[in-house]
Design a protein around this motif. Sequence first.
Motif: not given
Lengths: 85, 196
Positions: A16-17, A19, A42, A46, B23, B31, B33-34, B99-100, B102
């Motif tokens: 789910l990234n 981070e 989403i 996943e 950062r 979000k 990072f997604k 997730a990819l 979308v």
Amino acid sequence: MEELILKLKQEIIEVLNLEDIKPEDIDNDAPLFGEGLGLDSIDALELIVLMEKNYGIKLQDPAKGKEIFKSINVMADYIQKNRTR
Amino acid sequence: MERRGLEYVVLNQGNAQLTELYRSQIGDWPKFFKMDTLSKAGFVATELLLKKLGERRCGSEEFIQSRAIVLFGSTASLCADRNYQETIQNKDDYYPSPALFVYTLPNIVTGEIAIRNHWRGESSFYVLVAPDAAQMAFHLACAFQDSVTESILAGWVDSRNNDDFQVFMTLIRKEDAADTDWLAGQLQLIINDLNK
């Protein structure tokens, strides 16, 4: 079970990234959606893919995810009882 | 009196630059990072532009309806398409990633920016062969023809692979688009900077 919970947290963070989150930041009983980690629909999809890919669990009814993804503890318990790999 | 040129932001230094900028300059939108590279590039460039302009995030209802987003690029969502393709390439390891998936439309980047800023105006993503100032100025001028749009976040956002992108972002006001030759000239200056 502790080992599975840690592995599951690491997998969730990766897929789910998430981070800036570490496994120890995730409360085992906190809700994954809504408040908790603030995941969205989403992310739920996943997690369904993660369960199938890593544990061989195919959720026939995606609506069941709402119960299974309630918290890390609930998810880990479901995986332990239903995993095929 | 000489007219003031458009303020803009140009980024083209790779994914590490985007993460570092997120950062150090933004940091309150996990979000990020997604997102795919296209959306990350558009998102960060917009954030930096708004900072440069000193614009408040939330305006009046009238304002958020009047702010449009018109972006241009040449490879559209090809980068995200390839990333998604990898998840369905192997029939023995077939796990399509939602997730990819979308991000497999180029206009998702406009949505990410609109959501972040609560803008509800028109949004479009045009696919051009290459940055073309005259064509971009024409489309931007057209976007002002409705009765609502007062300003447009406009830019070029292009991502050839996960670490190779080009983006510029600028803000066009209605009066800027009234003179399309002037607007095209300004966009050309930005494009020159982008290609440096």
